[in-house]
Design a protein around this motif. Structure first.
Motif, PDB file in Angstrom:
ATOM      1  N   GLU A 128      33.896 -58.207  92.450  1.00 24.45           N
ATOM      2  CA  GLU A 128      34.886 -58.124  93.540  1.00 24.45           C
ATOM      3  C   GLU A 128      35.818 -56.957  93.597  1.00 24.45           C
ATOM      4  O   GLU A 128      36.052 -56.221  94.753  1.00 24.45           O
ATOM      5  N   SER A 129      36.547 -56.768  92.288  1.00 19.57           N
ATOM      6  CA  SER A 129      37.245 -55.684  92.187  1.00 19.57           C
ATOM      7  C   SER A 129      36.984 -55.457  90.562  1.00 19.57           C
ATOM      8  O   SER A 129      36.623 -56.292  89.923  1.00 19.57           O
ATOM      9  N   ILE A 130      37.441 -54.135  90.291  1.00 23.43           N
ATOM     10  CA  ILE A 130      37.586 -53.778  88.713  1.00 23.43           C
ATOM     11  C   ILE A 130      38.777 -53.048  88.456  1.00 23.43           C
ATOM     12  O   ILE A 130      39.288 -52.216  89.001  1.00 23.43           O
ATOM     13  N   ILE A 131      39.229 -53.493  87.098  1.00 18.05           N
ATOM     14  CA  ILE A 131      40.010 -52.662  86.408  1.00 18.05           C
ATOM     15  C   ILE A 131      39.492 -52.240  84.918  1.00 18.05           C
ATOM     16  O   ILE A 131      39.024 -53.162  84.248  1.00 18.05           O
ATOM     17  N   VAL A 132      39.575 -50.937  84.919  1.00 23.26           N
ATOM     18  CA  VAL A 132      38.820 -50.319  83.613  1.00 23.26           C
ATOM     19  C   VAL A 132      40.042 -50.126  82.837  1.00 23.26           C
ATOM     20  O   VAL A 132      40.891 -49.196  83.028  1.00 23.26           O
ATOM     21  N   LEU A 133      40.201 -50.679  81.517  1.00 23.09           N
ATOM     22  CA  LEU A 133      41.085 -50.303  80.572  1.00 23.09           C
ATOM     23  C   LEU A 133      40.967 -49.441  79.408  1.00 23.09           C
ATOM     24  O   LEU A 133      39.864 -49.792  78.509  1.00 23.09           O
ATOM     25  N   GLY A 134      41.362 -47.986  79.623  1.00 21.19           N
ATOM     26  CA  GLY A 134      41.344 -47.207  78.620  1.00 21.19           C
ATOM     27  C   GLY A 134      39.807 -46.549  78.297  1.00 21.19           C
ATOM     28  O   GLY A 134      39.790 -45.812  77.130  1.00 21.19           O
ATOM     29  N   ILE A 135      39.190 -46.613  79.406  1.00 22.50           N
ATOM     30  CA  ILE A 135      37.873 -46.207  79.134  1.00 22.50           C
ATOM     31  C   ILE A 135      37.800 -44.959  80.567  1.00 22.50           C
ATOM     32  O   ILE A 135      37.873 -45.741  81.508  1.00 22.50           O
ATOM     33  N   ASP A 136      37.620 -43.783  80.318  1.00 17.14           N
ATOM     34  CA  ASP A 136      37.459 -42.806  81.266  1.00 17.14           C
ATOM     35  C   ASP A 136      36.346 -41.962  81.201  1.00 17.14           C
ATOM     36  O   ASP A 136      36.380 -40.740  81.707  1.00 17.14           O
ATOM     37  N   GLN A 137      35.423 -42.395  80.373  1.00 13.39           N
ATOM     38  CA  GLN A 137      34.245 -41.490  80.288  1.00 13.39           C
ATOM     39  C   GLN A 137      33.559 -41.391  81.526  1.00 13.39           C
ATOM     40  O   GLN A 137      33.488 -42.321  82.267  1.00 13.39           O
ATOM     41  N   PRO A 138      32.830 -40.147  81.892  1.00  9.29           N
ATOM     42  CA  PRO A 138      32.676 -39.755  83.231  1.00  9.29           C
ATOM     43  C   PRO A 138      31.448 -40.709  83.648  1.00  9.29           C
ATOM     44  O   PRO A 138      31.464 -41.298  84.832  1.00  9.29           O
ATOM     45  N   GLU A 139      30.519 -41.472  82.766  1.00 11.32           N
ATOM     46  CA  GLU A 139      29.525 -42.212  83.170  1.00 11.32           C
ATOM     47  C   GLU A 139      29.637 -43.667  83.492  1.00 11.32           C
ATOM     48  O   GLU A 139      29.294 -43.949  84.628  1.00 11.32           O
ATOM     49  N   LEU A 140      30.975 -43.957  83.209  1.00 11.45           N
ATOM     50  CA  LEU A 140      31.385 -45.245  83.517  1.00 11.45           C
ATOM     51  C   LEU A 140      32.484 -45.041  84.848  1.00 11.45           C
ATOM     52  O   LEU A 140      32.067 -45.975  85.801  1.00 11.45           O
ATOM     53  N   VAL A 141      33.156 -44.015  84.868  1.00 10.94           N
ATOM     54  CA  VAL A 141      33.894 -43.881  86.039  1.00 10.94           C
ATOM     55  C   VAL A 141      32.761 -43.733  87.262  1.00 10.94           C
ATOM     56  O   VAL A 141      33.131 -44.096  88.208  1.00 10.94           O
ATOM     57  N   ASP A 142      31.665 -42.931  86.910  1.00  8.35           N
ATOM     58  CA  ASP A 142      30.870 -42.770  87.978  1.00  8.35           C
ATOM     59  C   ASP A 142      30.057 -44.015  88.620  1.00  8.35           C
ATOM     60  O   ASP A 142      30.015 -44.168  89.800  1.00  8.35           O
ATOM     61  N   ALA A 157      41.798 -41.201  83.838  1.00 11.04           N
ATOM     62  CA  ALA A 157      41.749 -40.630  85.308  1.00 11.04           C
ATOM     63  C   ALA A 157      40.576 -40.098  85.739  1.00 11.04           C
ATOM     64  O   ALA A 157      39.564 -39.903  84.745  1.00 11.04           O
ATOM     65  N   ASP A 158      40.052 -40.297  86.937  1.00  7.82           N
ATOM     66  CA  ASP A 158      38.804 -39.889  87.544  1.00  7.82           C
ATOM     67  C   ASP A 158      39.266 -38.481  88.075  1.00  7.82           C
ATOM     68  O   ASP A 158      39.874 -38.153  88.826  1.00  7.82           O
ATOM     69  N   ARG A 159      38.595 -37.474  87.414  1.00  4.88           N
ATOM     70  CA  ARG A 159      38.859 -36.097  87.938  1.00  4.88           C
ATOM     71  C   ARG A 159      38.384 -35.782  89.369  1.00  4.88           C
ATOM     72  O   ARG A 159      38.983 -34.821  89.941  1.00  4.88           O
ATOM     73  N   HIS A 160      37.405 -36.686  89.996  1.00  2.49           N
ATOM     74  CA  HIS A 160      37.062 -36.414  91.294  1.00  2.49           C
ATOM     75  C   HIS A 160      37.895 -36.984  92.253  1.00  2.49           C
ATOM     76  O   HIS A 160      37.545 -37.140  93.335  1.00  2.49           O
ATOM     77  N   MET A 161      39.039 -38.058  91.816  1.00  2.00           N
ATOM     78  CA  MET A 161      39.887 -38.625  92.571  1.00  2.00           C
ATOM     79  C   MET A 161      39.233 -39.783  93.651  1.00  2.00           C
ATOM     80  O   MET A 161      39.402 -39.867  94.518  1.00  2.00           O
ATOM     81  N   ARG A 162      38.168 -40.494  92.912  1.00  2.00           N
ATOM     82  CA  ARG A 162      37.479 -41.292  93.555  1.00  2.00           C
ATOM     83  C   ARG A 162      38.105 -42.833  93.318  1.00  2.00           C
ATOM     84  O   ARG A 162      37.943 -43.787  94.081  1.00  2.00           O
ATOM     85  N   VAL A 163      38.628 -42.921  92.307  1.00  2.00           N
ATOM     86  CA  VAL A 163      39.297 -43.979  91.527  1.00  2.00           C
ATOM     87  C   VAL A 163      40.914 -44.067  91.343  1.00  2.00           C
ATOM     88  O   VAL A 163      41.154 -43.028  90.701  1.00  2.00           O
ATOM     89  N   SER A 164      41.623 -44.810  91.817  1.00  2.00           N
ATOM     90  CA  SER A 164      43.134 -44.611  91.536  1.00  2.00           C
ATOM     91  C   SER A 164      43.213 -45.104  90.049  1.00  2.00           C
ATOM     92  O   SER A 164      42.547 -45.481  89.260  1.00  2.00           O
TER      93      SER A 164
END
Length: 349
Positions: A128-142, A157-164
């Motif tokens: 329903e919602s997600i909190i990603v803790l300490g991982i910002d590899q592009p494949e997971l953020v995508d 951080a998401d460099r494409h600013m799709r995720v806060s």
């Protein structure tokens, strides 16, 4: 003037006086902004309604529609990481307070690709919602962005600013750490790090800005000591500093370290070379983990309020659910210097 007339013209100041708070606190509470406790917010809203202010101006209360969230993080962050352990505890506590059910998906260390291949985020039971803790590899953020559900990155951080996202202010932290040494009279200083993530590059940027403030031109051959390892272990820093010692002239008086464990490694290298801390060299770390107070001497560090980061992550997630039309936000939480005995004031006479 009749009571009815008074109620009809109630102002923010009237509400503030009756509730025993400031006008600014009333404004924050009525507009559901951060910085006011639930108890005070409830008292202010009740007072505003009693005075009639709510009938004209009180903003409708947002409807938070999150019943559950999935926390995704690396397993080693939980097993051995003091930094992430405190953040996770705060996320779980705040989620419980907000009535949000939580589950944790642990990603095996070094196996993010296989985790994604197994489709853990793409099952019929989509989170329903997600909190990603300490991982910002592009494949997971995508993958998270593609789900389209409310999501927050913590310490990434998401460099494409799709995720806060919410993180410590790494740029300012790097600047503050270097400036602390520079203000104590140190001029020959080095930054010990490994630039494996954006957050470490930001620390270096802050370090460089502090040098510029004192008219010192940054030279990576002099001012940067790269551990060549993403593990951020004390052994990595010890070996890197020892290698710099053996390479020739070693005239540093201070070290700014991108993590506390790297600072511990620098202290070990100094001790092995017969150097005294802080008489010969000064050291400052980053994160202000409990180990800092137990080092010999106690380690100066950049303090990060890890529990507040966890609480803020949940608040940001609720905001993403309630107000999806707002642009994604990238929050940088304030940090500060915790001075201890590992830094010597070279300006003292």
């Amino acid at each position: 003037m009749s009571d009815r007339r008074k109620l009809a013209t109630a102002t923010l100041q009237d509400v503030a006086n009756a509730a025993g708070v400031s006008v600014g606190t009333v404004s924050k509470a009525l507009n559901r902004r951060e910085g006011v406790s639930p108890e005070v917010t409830s008292r202010i809203i009740d007072t505003a309604r009693r005075l009639g202010y709510q009938k004209r101006q009180l903003a409708p209360q947002p409807v938070y529609a999150i019943g559950s969230t999935t926390i995704v993080t690396f397993d080693h962050f939980i097993v051995s990481g003091q930094f992430y352990g405190e953040i996770l505890d705060a996320i779980l506590e705040e989620s419980e307070r907000q009535g949000i059910a939580t589950s944790v998906e642990l990603v095996p260390s070094g196996n993010l690709e296989s985790f994604l291949e197994r489709g853990r985020l793409f099952t019929a039971q989509r989170p329903e919602s997600i909190i990603v803790l300490g991982i910002d590899q592009p494949e997971l953020v995508d993958a998270v962005a593609a789900l389209g559900c409310p999501a927050v990155l913590v310490n990434g951080a998401d460099r494409h600013m799709r995720v806060s996202s919410v993180s410590p202010d790494y740029h300012f932290g790097g600047w503050a750490a270097a400036r602390h040494l520079l203000e104590q009279g140190h001029r020959n200083i080095a930054h010990v790090t490994h630039l494996r993530r954006v957050s470490f590059a930001l620390r270096l940027d802050g370090f460089r800005d502090a040098l510029a403030d004192f008219g010192i031109a940054y030279d990576p051959e002099i001012h940067l000591i790269d551990t060549q390892s993403p593990a951020l272990m004390s052994e990595d820093a010890r070996l890197a500093v020892e290698a710099r010692m053996s390479a020739g002239t070693f005239d540093y008086t201070g070290f700014v370290c991108a993590a506390d464990m790297l600072a511990v490694g620098v202290m070990q290298a100094a001790a092995g070379a017969g150097l005294s801390i802080p008489d010969d060299i000064s050291v400052i770390g980053f994160d202000d983990l409990p180990i800092c107070a137990h080092c010999n001497p106690p380690l100066s560090s950049i303090h990060v309020d890890r529990r507040e980061i966890g609480r803020t992550a949940v608040s940001l997630l609720l905001e993403r659910s309630s107000l999806p039309q707002l642009p994604e936000r990238r929050l940088a939480m304030g940090v500060s210097v915790t001075p201890r005995a590992s830094v010597k004031d070279r300006t003292a006479r």
